[in-house]
Scaffold this active site. Structure first.
Site, PDB file in Angstrom:
ATOM      1  N   ASP A  21       0.828  -1.215   0.000  1.00  0.00           N
ATOM      2  CA  ASP A  21       0.000   0.000   0.000  1.00  0.00           C
ATOM      3  C   ASP A  21       0.861   1.264   0.000  1.00  0.00           C
ATOM      4  O   ASP A  21       1.961   1.275   0.557  1.00  0.00           O
ATOM      5  CB  ASP A  21      -0.910  -0.021   1.245  1.00  0.00           C
ATOM      6  CG  ASP A  21      -2.031   0.997   1.135  1.00  0.00           C
ATOM      7  OD1 ASP A  21      -2.405   1.369   0.003  1.00  0.00           O
ATOM      8  OD2 ASP A  21      -2.526   1.444   2.197  1.00  0.00           O
ATOM      9  N   GLY A  24       0.008   5.434  -4.488  1.00  0.00           N
ATOM     10  CA  GLY A  24      -0.599   6.699  -4.900  1.00  0.00           C
ATOM     11  C   GLY A  24      -0.052   7.863  -4.094  1.00  0.00           C
ATOM     12  O   GLY A  24       0.333   8.910  -4.656  1.00  0.00           O
ATOM     13  N   ARG A  34      -0.626   9.431 -10.009  1.00  0.00           N
ATOM     14  CA  ARG A  34      -0.658   8.193  -9.224  1.00  0.00           C
ATOM     15  C   ARG A  34      -0.094   6.989  -9.982  1.00  0.00           C
ATOM     16  O   ARG A  34       0.528   6.113  -9.393  1.00  0.00           O
ATOM     17  CB  ARG A  34      -2.094   7.886  -8.771  1.00  0.00           C
ATOM     18  CG  ARG A  34      -2.629   8.832  -7.711  1.00  0.00           C
ATOM     19  CD  ARG A  34      -4.090   8.527  -7.391  1.00  0.00           C
ATOM     20  NE  ARG A  34      -4.273   7.152  -6.922  1.00  0.00           N
ATOM     21  CZ  ARG A  34      -4.168   6.774  -5.650  1.00  0.00           C
ATOM     22  NH1 ARG A  34      -3.895   7.666  -4.712  1.00  0.00           N
ATOM     23  NH2 ARG A  34      -4.349   5.528  -5.313  1.00  0.00           N
ATOM     24  N   HIS A  38       2.334   3.465  -9.109  1.00  0.00           N
ATOM     25  CA  HIS A  38       2.102   2.039  -9.370  1.00  0.00           C
ATOM     26  C   HIS A  38       3.272   1.435 -10.146  1.00  0.00           C
ATOM     27  O   HIS A  38       3.681   0.307  -9.892  1.00  0.00           O
ATOM     28  CB  HIS A  38       0.795   1.851 -10.143  1.00  0.00           C
ATOM     29  CG  HIS A  38      -0.422   2.280  -9.366  1.00  0.00           C
ATOM     30  ND1 HIS A  38      -0.622   1.892  -8.062  1.00  0.00           N
ATOM     31  CD2 HIS A  38      -1.484   3.072  -9.683  1.00  0.00           C
ATOM     32  CE1 HIS A  38      -1.767   2.412  -7.622  1.00  0.00           C
ATOM     33  NE2 HIS A  38      -2.296   3.146  -8.584  1.00  0.00           N
ATOM     34  N   LEU A 132      10.259 -20.840  -5.023  1.00  0.00           N
ATOM     35  CA  LEU A 132       9.315 -19.913  -4.381  1.00  0.00           C
ATOM     36  C   LEU A 132       7.975 -20.010  -5.089  1.00  0.00           C
ATOM     37  O   LEU A 132       7.914 -20.028  -6.320  1.00  0.00           O
ATOM     38  CB  LEU A 132       9.853 -18.472  -4.497  1.00  0.00           C
ATOM     39  CG  LEU A 132       8.929 -17.357  -3.995  1.00  0.00           C
ATOM     40  CD1 LEU A 132       8.834 -17.374  -2.469  1.00  0.00           C
ATOM     41  CD2 LEU A 132       9.434 -15.984  -4.460  1.00  0.00           C
ATOM     42  N   SER A 194      -7.943  -4.825   5.002  1.00  0.00           N
ATOM     43  CA  SER A 194      -8.558  -4.551   3.695  1.00  0.00           C
ATOM     44  C   SER A 194      -8.911  -5.827   2.922  1.00  0.00           C
ATOM     45  O   SER A 194      -8.630  -5.939   1.726  1.00  0.00           O
ATOM     46  CB  SER A 194      -7.655  -3.636   2.857  1.00  0.00           C
ATOM     47  OG  SER A 194      -7.393  -2.436   3.537  1.00  0.00           O
TER      48      SER A 194
HETATM   49  C1  IPE Z   1      -5.432  -2.615  -0.223  1.00  0.00           C
HETATM   50  O1  IPE Z   1      -5.112  -1.272  -0.323  1.00  0.00           O
HETATM   51  C2  IPE Z   1      -5.312  -3.265  -1.554  1.00  0.00           C
HETATM   52  C3  IPE Z   1      -3.962  -3.314  -2.116  1.00  0.00           C
HETATM   53  C4  IPE Z   1      -2.862  -2.924  -1.570  1.00  0.00           C
HETATM   54  C5  IPE Z   1      -3.891  -3.902  -3.412  1.00  0.00           C
HETATM   55  P1  IPE Z   1      -6.232  -0.146  -0.426  1.00  0.00           P
HETATM   56  O2  IPE Z   1      -5.510   1.137  -0.529  1.00  0.00           O
HETATM   57  O3  IPE Z   1      -7.194  -0.462  -1.509  1.00  0.00           O
HETATM   58  O4  IPE Z   1      -6.980  -0.314   0.975  1.00  0.00           O
HETATM   59  P2  IPE Z   1      -7.856   0.726   1.788  1.00  0.00           P
HETATM   60  O5  IPE Z   1      -8.893   1.276   0.837  1.00  0.00           O
HETATM   61  O6  IPE Z   1      -6.929   1.810   2.243  1.00  0.00           O
HETATM   62  O7  IPE Z   1      -8.418  -0.065   2.921  1.00  0.00           O
HETATM   63  C1  IPE Z   2      -1.625   0.220  -3.399  1.00  0.00           C
HETATM   64  O1  IPE Z   2      -1.392   1.580  -3.399  1.00  0.00           O
HETATM   65  C2  IPE Z   2      -1.852  -0.321  -4.783  1.00  0.00           C
HETATM   66  C3  IPE Z   2      -3.273  -0.607  -5.088  1.00  0.00           C
HETATM   67  C4  IPE Z   2      -4.254  -0.586  -4.227  1.00  0.00           C
HETATM   68  C5  IPE Z   2      -3.590  -0.947  -6.453  1.00  0.00           C
HETATM   69  P1  IPE Z   2      -2.567   2.630  -3.389  1.00  0.00           P
HETATM   70  O2  IPE Z   2      -2.973   2.928  -4.780  1.00  0.00           O
HETATM   71  O3  IPE Z   2      -3.670   2.187  -2.485  1.00  0.00           O
HETATM   72  O4  IPE Z   2      -1.843   3.902  -2.773  1.00  0.00           O
HETATM   73  P2  IPE Z   2      -2.438   4.910  -1.713  1.00  0.00           P
HETATM   74  O5  IPE Z   2      -2.873   4.106  -0.525  1.00  0.00           O
HETATM   75  O6  IPE Z   2      -3.576   5.601  -2.390  1.00  0.00           O
HETATM   76  O7  IPE Z   2      -1.290   5.798  -1.412  1.00  0.00           O
HETATM   77 MG    MG Z   3      -4.075   2.469  -0.500  1.00  0.00          MG
END
Ligand code: IPE
Ligand code: IPE
Ligand code: MG
Length: 244
Positions: A21, A24, A34, A38, A132, A194
């Site tokens: 996580d 973004g 964003r 990724h 792995l 999540s």
């Molecule tokens: C969880 O992250 C999903 C992934 C890392 C792929 P999110 O960013 O979607 O989770 P919430 O919305 O903060 O709970």
């Molecule tokens: C995790 O990073 C990747 C996905 C959920 C696809 P985020 O996209 O949730 O990044 P933040 O949490 O918004 O920073």
């Molecule tokens: Mg996130």
């Protein structure tokens, strides 16, 4: 039974789950779109995957896209799907070279044909990997996975935790046993699951990093595994050397 594990160092290899996580926010803090986060996140994942076998990790499950992530703006979703497809094709040779078997877990009925082809290609080409087992969770929801496994239960078979774990791990399709999660890591500063591996994490040791995922390094990973090795896992029992 799944929790029938003796005290002392376990002989089996580790299962690590990672909620990657913060992509973004990493980008936004740098004034970047964003999607750049990724892209950088995919690079970070590559390094972690490379390090895993050196840390005695036998199964690595990484959360790349949750079923709830479909609710993001369509442009971000499209970028992510393109990134998965490119990543899958690009990483196949690396995986074969390093003995990594790749599986994609989650729903598949909402992917387009080109992504399905990339998944099929990656899984087929890497299926002999034995160093792995890399499981990439895409369109994944732990609650949906539990419901799907429950629907496969039939009352003529024994219903136990072990049987259910095997169904959930899709062992009958892959022939690969997926043990319970030993270490769960979440980057990005949030302390929540999540909807990730809810059943498999019943006794996982939890680690949270304030680093955004693109900043997370192999050093951070190995530091967590080192901390894990010092934790005492009790599985509900009292340590055998304790005075009762
Ligand atoms: C969880 O992250 C999903 C992934 C890392 C792929 P999110 O960013 O979607 O989770 P919430 O919305 O903060 O709970
Ligand atoms: C995790 O990073 C990747 C996905 C959920 C696809 P985020 O996209 O949730 O990044 P933040 O949490 O918004 O920073
Ligand atoms: Mg996130």
């Amino acid at each position: 039974m799944a929790n029938d594990i003796l005290f002392g160092p376990e002989q089996k290899k580790l299962h690590v789950g990672i909620i990657m996580d913060g992509n973004g926010r990493w980008a936004q803090r740098k004034g970047l779109p964003r999607f750049m986060g990724h892209r950088e996140g995919a690079e970070a994942a590559r390094k972690i995957i490379e390090t895993a076998p050196t840390l005695d990790v036998g199964t690595l499950t990484i959360y790349a896209f949750s079923s709830d992530n479909w609710n993001r703006p369509p442009r971000e979703v499209a970028t992510l799907m393109n990134l998965f497809r490119t990543y899958l094709y690009k990483e196949v040779n690396n995986c074969i070279r390093n003995g990594i078997r790749m599986s994609i877990i989650g729903r598949r009925d909402r992917f387009d044909e080109s992504l399905l082809e990339a998944i099929d290609h990656a899984e087929t080409e890497t299926q002999k990997g034995s160093v792995l087992h890399l499981r990439v969770a895409v369109d994944y929801s732990a609650r949906d996975a539990i419901l799907r496994a429950a629907l496969q239960l039939n009352t003529s078979q024994e219903i136990s935790r072990e049987v259910f774990s095997r169904l959930l791990g899709e062992e009958k399709y892959t022939g690969v046993h997926v043990p319970d999660v030993d270490i769960l890591i979440r980057s990005g500063g949030e302390k929540r699951l999540s909807d990730f591996l809810l059943w498999e994490c019943a006794y996982a040791e939890l680690f949270f990093s304030n680093k955004m995922w693109p900043e997370f390094t192999s050093g951070d990973f190995s530091e967590i595994v080192n901390q894990f090795s010092k934790r005492e896992r009790r599985f509900g029992r009292v340590h055998e050397t304790a005075v009762v």
